[in-house]
Design an enzyme around this catalytic site. Structure first.
Site, short mmCIF file in Angstrom:
data_model
loop_
_atom_site.label_atom_id
_atom_site.label_comp_id
_atom_site.label_asym_id
_atom_site.label_seq_id
_atom_site.Cartn_x
_atom_site.Cartn_y
_atom_site.Cartn_z
N GLN A 126 0.84 -1.19 0.00
CA GLN A 126 0.00 0.00 0.00
C GLN A 126 0.88 1.24 0.00
O GLN A 126 0.38 2.35 -0.07
CB GLN A 126 -0.86 0.03 1.27
CG GLN A 126 -1.79 -1.14 1.41
CD GLN A 126 -2.49 -1.09 2.76
OE1 GLN A 126 -3.52 -0.46 2.93
NE2 GLN A 126 -1.93 -1.77 3.73
N HIS B 65 -1.40 1.53 -4.35
CA HIS B 65 -1.75 2.95 -4.20
C HIS B 65 -0.86 3.88 -5.01
O HIS B 65 -0.82 5.08 -4.76
CB HIS B 65 -1.71 3.34 -2.71
CG HIS B 65 -2.78 2.67 -1.91
ND1 HIS B 65 -2.79 2.62 -0.54
CD2 HIS B 65 -3.91 2.02 -2.29
CE1 HIS B 65 -3.86 1.96 -0.12
NE2 HIS B 65 -4.54 1.58 -1.16
#
Ligand code: NAD
Ligand code: ZN
Length: 244
Positions: free
Chosen positions: A102, A120
């Site tokens: 992430q 992300h």
């Protein structure tokens, strides 16, 4: 740190291994996390989920850039730590190894991980808000460059998934497929509250994976984990690495 015989056995047998990392794995490199340790990041009086939002890109892209340039500046001197390096080695230790992150800080790649599923995005990339042309920056490109797209002249934004935006479909699809197939799944340094990323651990568990958490604090995921290490990622990974 004690490694249970159960985990030793799984480590010996598992061919399909997935690791999901969050901001906590980079904490020992000096990269601030957003949550954990009792604090929540705030920028110019705004909580991070407000400044890092799709709404802010529409309303005040310059301020979004100011926040991301600030974060890129914080990152400039940060180096991969032992945890990043151990995971880079794991890509050659397991038959089918998948690293999902992430994080947007690029430290897994800097540590030598070849394929990283960046859910992300990446703080050193940007793209044009009109024609989607992608741009790459180095660590030293601060403030960001370019400001405007050289194809169509529109503004350029960070290539980072913000609150209120979808994850890159191809990356997420691959992460989901690998999570579903995993025999062993590690969830490291994430507060496990950001979906759909956190859902990948649940998906793995539902499909029979052995779930291991590494985090100094409890998280909503702790309950479903087969084993939890209440430790820093470098400490727990070093101990686990010794029995592989
Ligand atoms: P988070 O900030 O919400 O949670 C960090 C977690 O790491 C906490 O649970 C904390 O207890 C744990 N932690 C702290 N030190 C640790 C250590 N040494 N070892 C292991 N764990 C440790 O982070 P998140 O869950 O990744 O979600 C936040 C979102 O913000 C992500 O989507 C991410 O894109 C973004 N973010 C990225 C970075 C980065 O790229 N490094 C940094 C901050 C936030
Ligand atoms: Zn353009």
């Amino acid at each position: 740190m004690r490694i249970s015989s159960r985990l030793r056995e799984v480590l010996r047998k598992a061919k399909k291994v997935c690791v999901l990392t969050g901001a906590g794995i980079s904490a020992e490199s000096g990269v601030p996390t957003f949550r954990g340790g009792g604090g929540t990041a705030v920028w110019k009086g705004m909580p991070f989920d407000q400044i890092s939002s799709a709404k802010m890109v529409r309303e005040n892209l310059d301020e979004v850039w100011a926040w991301f340039d600030y974060r890129r500046d914080v990152l400039k001197d940060c180096k991969p730590n032992l945890a990043h390096k151990i995971l880079a080695n794991w890509q050659d230790k397991f038959e089918d190894f998948t690293l999902i992150t992430q994080n947007i800080d690029n430290l897994h790649k800097e540590a030598g991980s070849r394929k990283v599923l960046e859910l992300h995005g990446n703080i050193h990339r940007s793209y044009c808000i009109k024609c989607n042309k992608r741009f790459f920056m180095t660590k030293d490109t601060i403030p960001h460059q370019p400001e405007f797209c050289d194809e169509c002249g529109s503004k350029v934004r960070p290539d980072v998934v913000l609150f209120g935006e979808f994850l890159p479909f191809d990356v997420y699809e691959k992460a989901e497929q690998k999570s579903r197939q995993a025999e062993l799944f590690f969830i490291i340094g994430t507060s496990a509250v950001v979906y759909p990323a956190a859902g990948l651990a649940e998906l793995a568990k539902l499909n029979g994976a052995f779930l291991v958490e590494i985090n100094p604090e409890e998280t909503p995921m702790t309950e479903i984990c087969d084993e939890s290490f209440r430790a820093k990622s470098s400490e727990a990974l070093s101990a686990i690495n010794q029995v592989i």
